[in-house]
Design a protein around this motif. Structure first.
Motif, short mmCIF file in Angstrom:
data_model
loop_
_atom_site.label_atom_id
_atom_site.label_comp_id
_atom_site.label_asym_id
_atom_site.label_seq_id
_atom_site.Cartn_x
_atom_site.Cartn_y
_atom_site.Cartn_z
N LEU A 285 -2.33 2.44 1.35
CA LEU A 285 -1.89 2.34 -0.05
C LEU A 285 -0.97 3.50 -0.45
O LEU A 285 -0.12 3.32 -1.30
CB LEU A 285 -3.09 2.36 -1.00
CG LEU A 285 -3.86 1.09 -1.18
CD1 LEU A 285 -5.08 1.34 -2.07
CD2 LEU A 285 -2.99 0.00 -1.78
N LEU A 286 -1.18 4.65 0.15
CA LEU A 286 -0.46 5.85 -0.29
C LEU A 286 1.06 5.68 -0.29
O LEU A 286 1.69 5.96 -1.32
CB LEU A 286 -0.89 7.06 0.52
CG LEU A 286 -0.33 8.39 0.04
CD1 LEU A 286 -0.72 8.68 -1.41
CD2 LEU A 286 -0.81 9.51 0.94
N PRO A 287 1.67 5.21 0.80
CA PRO A 287 3.14 5.07 0.75
C PRO A 287 3.61 4.12 -0.36
O PRO A 287 4.60 4.41 -1.04
CB PRO A 287 3.49 4.53 2.14
CG PRO A 287 2.35 4.92 3.01
CD PRO A 287 1.14 4.91 2.12
N THR A 288 2.91 3.03 -0.54
CA THR A 288 3.30 2.07 -1.58
C THR A 288 3.11 2.66 -2.97
O THR A 288 3.95 2.50 -3.85
CB THR A 288 2.49 0.76 -1.44
OG1 THR A 288 2.71 0.24 -0.13
CG2 THR A 288 2.91 -0.25 -2.48
N MET A 289 2.00 3.37 -3.18
CA MET A 289 1.74 3.99 -4.48
C MET A 289 2.78 5.08 -4.77
O MET A 289 3.23 5.22 -5.90
CB MET A 289 0.32 4.56 -4.54
CG MET A 289 -0.77 3.50 -4.42
SD MET A 289 -0.68 2.21 -5.70
CE MET A 289 -1.21 3.14 -7.10
N LEU A 290 3.15 5.85 -3.76
CA LEU A 290 4.17 6.88 -3.96
C LEU A 290 5.52 6.26 -4.27
O LEU A 290 6.26 6.76 -5.13
CB LEU A 290 4.27 7.79 -2.73
CG LEU A 290 3.09 8.72 -2.49
CD1 LEU A 290 3.23 9.46 -1.16
CD2 LEU A 290 2.90 9.70 -3.64
N GLN A 291 5.84 5.16 -3.62
CA GLN A 291 7.09 4.46 -3.90
C GLN A 291 7.09 3.94 -5.34
O GLN A 291 8.08 4.07 -6.06
CB GLN A 291 7.29 3.32 -2.90
CG GLN A 291 8.60 2.59 -3.09
CD GLN A 291 8.75 1.44 -2.08
OE1 GLN A 291 7.85 1.12 -1.33
NE2 GLN A 291 9.92 0.83 -2.10
N MET B 36 -10.08 -5.80 13.49
CA MET B 36 -9.91 -4.49 12.89
C MET B 36 -8.90 -4.59 11.74
O MET B 36 -7.89 -5.25 11.84
CB MET B 36 -9.42 -3.50 13.95
CG MET B 36 -9.25 -2.12 13.44
SD MET B 36 -9.04 -0.99 14.84
CE MET B 36 -9.00 0.50 13.95
N GLU B 37 -9.19 -3.90 10.65
CA GLU B 37 -8.33 -3.93 9.47
C GLU B 37 -7.05 -3.14 9.74
O GLU B 37 -7.08 -2.04 10.29
CB GLU B 37 -9.10 -3.31 8.31
CG GLU B 37 -8.49 -3.55 6.97
CD GLU B 37 -9.39 -3.08 5.84
OE1 GLU B 37 -9.35 -3.72 4.79
OE2 GLU B 37 -10.13 -2.10 6.01
N SER B 38 -5.91 -3.71 9.36
CA SER B 38 -4.64 -3.02 9.57
C SER B 38 -4.51 -1.86 8.59
O SER B 38 -5.11 -1.86 7.53
CB SER B 38 -3.47 -3.98 9.42
OG SER B 38 -3.27 -4.29 8.06
N ARG B 39 -3.70 -0.87 8.97
CA ARG B 39 -3.50 0.32 8.12
C ARG B 39 -2.97 -0.06 6.75
O ARG B 39 -3.32 0.55 5.75
CB ARG B 39 -2.55 1.30 8.82
CG ARG B 39 -2.33 2.57 8.03
CD ARG B 39 -1.58 3.61 8.85
NE ARG B 39 -1.20 4.74 8.06
CZ ARG B 39 -1.99 5.78 7.79
NH1 ARG B 39 -3.20 5.81 8.27
NH2 ARG B 39 -1.55 6.77 7.06
N SER B 40 -2.13 -1.09 6.65
CA SER B 40 -1.55 -1.47 5.36
C SER B 40 -2.60 -2.03 4.40
O SER B 40 -2.37 -2.08 3.21
CB SER B 40 -0.42 -2.49 5.55
OG SER B 40 -0.94 -3.68 6.12
N ASN B 41 -3.77 -2.42 4.93
CA ASN B 41 -4.84 -2.95 4.07
C ASN B 41 -5.92 -1.91 3.78
O ASN B 41 -6.93 -2.23 3.18
CB ASN B 41 -5.48 -4.17 4.73
CG ASN B 41 -4.53 -5.35 4.74
OD1 ASN B 41 -3.65 -5.45 3.90
ND2 ASN B 41 -4.72 -6.24 5.69
#
Length: 161
Positions: A11-17, A1-6
């Motif tokens: 992406l949203l938290p990283t893009m917001l940062q 199963m694909e992890s949430r970070s992938n």
């Protein structure tokens, strides 16, 4: 199963940062100080938009690219024109209309400003292999284009969420 970070949701938290990092006033203040440019943020944004376009633009197009209303841009353009940083030029497709172009002074200002920021990006990516830098640029360009298409469809009422 694909992890949430992938996933897209990851992406949203990283893009917001990243958005916060790029949009915070400190970055702008550090860049203008390092470049020796004394313009307010909206005025500099106009110069960056014109520089990125690579050609003169209509006031409405500048506003659209800045995601603001036309009168906001017009006020800043009037000040920039008084300082001889931008100029109004005839629209080759409609001689009654005017386009906004950088003057040589405006081009020098935006070159200094963007040069500082590009230097920071180059330093941040200096340890990255060339293939990773190339892939990052390709993927960010693709994400931006695809997300723009999706948001335009949603705004037009044709999006599927």
């Amino acid at each position: 199963m694909e992890s949430r970070s992938n996933t897209a949701a990851g992406l949203l938290p990283t893009m917001l940062q990243l958005r916060t990092l790029l949009n915070r006033g400190q970055l702008y203040e550090l860049a203008t100080k390092a470049a020796g440019v004394a313009l307010d943020r909206p005025a500099m944004t106009i110069l960056v938009v014109l520089d990125a376009a690579g050609e003169p633009l209509r006031v409405g197009e500048i506003a659209t690219r800045m995601q603001v209303v036309g009168p906001h841009v017009t006020r800043h353009l009037n000040n920039l024109e008084k300082q001889r940083i931008i100029q109004r030029v005839p629209d080759p497709d409609d001689q009654r209309a005017r386009l906004i172009a950088l003057t040589p002074t405006g081009q020098r200002l935006v070159d200094r400003y963007t040069g500082v920021i590009e230097g920071w990006f180059a330093a941040a990516l200096a340890e990255w292999p060339a293939r990773d830098r190339t892939e990052l640029a390709r993927l960010l360009t693709r994400l931006s284009a695809d997300l723009t298409t999706q948001l335009d469809a949603v705004a037009a009422g044709a999006g599927s969420g």
